[in-house]
Structure formats: C-alpha cells, structure tokens
Write an enzyme that holds these catalytic residues in place. Sequence first.
Site, short mmCIF file in Angstrom:
data_model
loop_
_atom_site.label_atom_id
_atom_site.label_comp_id
_atom_site.label_asym_id
_atom_site.label_seq_id
_atom_site.Cartn_x
_atom_site.Cartn_y
_atom_site.Cartn_z
N GLU A 1 0.89 -1.18 0.00
CA GLU A 1 0.00 0.00 0.00
C GLU A 1 0.92 1.22 0.00
OE1 GLU A 1 -3.23 -0.30 -0.17
OE2 GLU A 1 -3.52 -2.39 0.35
N CYS B 1 -2.24 9.10 2.68
CA CYS B 1 -1.93 8.59 1.35
C CYS B 1 -3.01 8.97 0.37
CB CYS B 1 -1.73 7.08 1.40
SG CYS B 1 -3.14 6.21 2.12
#
Length: 526
Positions: free
Chosen positions: A257, A291
Amino acid sequence: MESATQPETTAKAAGNGTAKASATAKETFEVHRPVDGSVIREVAIDSPADVAATVSRVRANQPAWEAIGFAGRRRWLEGLRDWILANQDRLDSIMQEETGKVRADATLEAFYCLEAINFWIDQGPKFLADEAVSPHNPLLKSKRAKIVYRPFGVVGMISPWNFPVILSVGDAIPALLAGNAVVIKPSELTPLTVMEMVRAWREDVGAPDVLGVVNGMGETGGALVDESDYMQFTGSEKTGKIVMKRAADTLTPVSLELGGKDPLIVTRDADLERAVNATAWGGLLNTGQICISIERVYVEEPIYDEFVAKLTEKVKTLRQGADGDSYSAELGAMTSPAQVEIVSDQVEDAREAGARVLTGGRRKEGPGDWYEATVIADVDHSMKVMREETFGPVIPVMKVRDVEQAIELANDTTYGLGSSVFAGDPDEGERIARRIEAGHCNVNDVLINYNVLGLPMGGWKNSGIGVRHGAQGIRRFCHTEAVTIPRLPTAKSEPVWFPYSARKRGLVRRIYRFLNARGLRNRLSR
Ligand code: NAD
C-alpha cells in the site's frame, strides 16, 4: 524484541531514525514530540536475531490460535475492542504526543479499530467460508470441489508514521481473525501507541501470544520480510520496491500500500460550496499527511476564480496548533521533519515557476515540525507539486478548459491510489469516475471510501499491489487450498490411471470429443 513500554537501553540515538552504536548494549532510537522536537523516550532497536526470535515465538503459538477457530479468535478481538473503549483517551494522548496530530485526528485511529473489529467479526465468517465449486466437466460431477482458506502462518506488517495504528493494528485485525500470528514493525517515528496496544493484547486482554512488535529501521524491517510468511507493507513507493525485492529471495507474497497523488475534479455545475469544503478537508485532514489526501485539484475554467477565492478564504480560517484534548485546532504539526523539507521544496519550486501562493507557503518559526496550510493557484504539470507526492498541508489548484482535459491531467501520473469528482449531476460524476485510473473515486465526496469497509482499498500503477478491506482484505492473509472429495464410493482404479492401452485411450478420446466438439455430428464422429 518486544521492548514494550520499558526501553532496554543504554545506548542513545542521535535523533529520529538515527541510531548510535554501543559496544555493550542494544542500540536505541529516540522518539520525538513533533510539536516541539523534545524527546519522549528511547526505544531499543531489534536486531535481525531479535526479529527471528519474536517471529519464532508467535509462530509456535499460531497452530493453537488457528485451531480455536474463528469463534474462538473473535472472542479475543472483542476483548481488544473493549480494552480500546476503556483506554481510548489515554491512547489518543499517546498518539497525539508522538505524531503531533490535533485531537480530532488522533481519535480517528481508535474509532477505526473499533469499527474494523466489528466489521471483520461480522463479515469474516462469510469471507472465509469454504466456497463450493461446481465441476464444469460432467464426468467430474461425482466430486465435491471446494476452495478452503488457510492462514499463511506469520504475517509481517511494516507500517508508516501517518496513521500508526490504523495501518498496523488495523490490518492485524483481519490477519489475526484469519488464523495468523502477526508481527508489526511500526515506523521508527511513531512506535509508541502500537507498542502499548501489543502490550495490552497480552497483559490486559490476556490474549494468546500471537501478536508481536519489533522496533527499528530498515535492517529490522528487512529481517521481518525474511522471517514472515506474508508481508503487508504500507509506506513509500521507494521502500515498497525494496521490500518486494527482498521478499523475492524467499518468494514471500506481499501486499504493498504505497503513495498517491490523488486528483479532485470540479465541473462547472458542481455545488461550489460543498466542493470547496470537501477540498479543504480532504487536502488538509491530518495536516495533509494521508496517502489518499487530495493532492491535485482541477477546476473548470468558468468557476475557477470563484473556487480559488472561496478555498483560500476557507483555508485562512483554519487553526493550527497543539490543541491537547481541547479540539480547538484543525491542523497539527507534521510528524516527520524530513517531510517538512519535501513540502517546502515543492512549494518553492512552484513559486519560482510562477504559481501564486495564496495562503500559507511557509514553515512556522520556532521549534517543532510545522508547515502552514497552503493554497497554490495557477499550477501546471511542469511543477513538482503536481507530479510528486507532497504528503503535507498543500492544495494546488489548476484551471482546466473542460472535463476532458481534467480527466487527461488526472490520469497523467505514475500513481493511482484515489480520486474525487464534484459534478452537478451524480450520474455525470460516475461517468467521469469510470474514466479515472485509480483504486477509488468518490463522487461529490472525499476519502469516504475508506470508511466503507466492504469496498476494496488499494492502488493502481505505482500506488501498490493488493488491497485492504472487502473480501480480499481478509482473504489476502490466506492460502487458498483446493480440495476435492468423492460424493460416491470409489472404484479401485480410474480409466485414465495406469496401465494405458489403446482401447482405454480410444474411449477417453471419444469422450473428450463428445464433450468438447460442437454439433452432434461432430461430437459423434471418430
Ligand atoms: P517509508 O517507506 O519511509 O517507511 C515505511 C516503513 O518502512 C517504516 O516502518 C520504515 O521503518 C520501514 N522501512 C524503511 N526502510 C526499510 C527497508 N529497507 N526494509 C524494510 N522496511 C523499511 O514511508 P513513511 O515515510 O513512513 O510513510 C509515508 C509514505 O507511506 C507515503 O508515501 C504515503 O503515501 C505512504 N502511505 C500509503 C498508504 C496506503 O494505504 N497506500 C497509507 C499511508 C501511507
């Protein structure tokens, strides 16, 4: 190795992420308060041998953990949930101290864990249930065929500093429920809340010793990759590639990720007020260190000036500071000093190239890692701030001719984590969403997909491999085992087994022809 809350240390580190060597004792690193740079405490660094010992300890307990079944495991996760509820304020404070978050942002981490525990407890049995497969070949209908989900064993988790708990303990919840043991290596900038939760799992909840923590930097993380049966990595693209290369040595499966550069598109008929409020929140929540932060905004030409003016006005009203538990600020400090440098460099690059910095655009004077909430107008894709991940409190806005150009620019990136579209007609928003190259798109909203735990969350392109959440979010922590079982009593041998003969092979050939040719004449022909 599980230094928990007491540092077993005498050797001191020079600063965040920098260790000092000592001939006699374990090396340590210092954890700082980002609000003023002062030291909270030292944490001992786990050597590769320490990592191996922690993994082997939880590995020894994993078979019993698997054997108690989902219902047995769920009980312990419910214990953790109740412990979080009883200790939430204290956890929020530890989190706030090591990250520099404002209180409202710090509370998000416990909220997520509570929700995630209940989600995986409720949905896990369905996601991990055996799946019956109907054999496609009529000759195999005598078999029961099924997919069985089996835990990998020990799952290693390496996590970043921006959401230290959500991105480690949050992922450990489904991994544990699937029957794995888990070892977390938190970021060296923010290990303390995770260490406290792992301590509590064993000492306060009294759960089996299948959740461990190791501390350190790259060497510790690399050792965890070597020792684990599955690696969950959340962090930068650069480190993700290192982890994937390292995992290749042991053919360890990985889920990565990684970073993002999420676009937000505003069409000319969008609800301007909502688009402005959403952009401010989606770009500046957690001081922009998410993110899936909004990192690029594309606004259609007829509403560009008004959008920029309203956004600037909105951002100027936001308060920044160390708010303790008073909920009196929207932006906190930045967690990583290195990230302040990156943000500052990108803003200066844009300024020099002719962009207009309408508010913010400076570090705050004094100690600590502070950068002001910033809006930049008239940017373009030649500037770093539109091409590289910023991961800070900066919202660059670009004027576009039309939706076509907005989509083209939104997709002009090496990343593909998330996106948002604001359009007057939600159906038009969905049509745009379906053309964006990213793991998610929120229409007339920002970040909200992360709260829909049934939806897969993961990146395209250089934003990663694999997903968290959704059915795959728990199945990824499992091997699939394909099992066949006869429905009927079995013969001593099968026609396709040894010995071969022309007569038997001829029969098999005719059967395959009958089943696979099309048209009766063709099926029956020799
Ligand atoms: P980072 O890559 O610097 O560090 C992440 C983790 O990797 C840390 O625990 C670090 O100690 C460890 N590490 C460093 N070198 C290593 C090595 N050689 N081997 C193994 N482990 C090593 O990332 P960061 O600065 O902590 O976090 C910010 C990044 O994380 C941003 O790019 C952000 O977009 C990304 N991120 C992604 C998601 C997501 O879900 N996609 C979520 C949050 C953050």
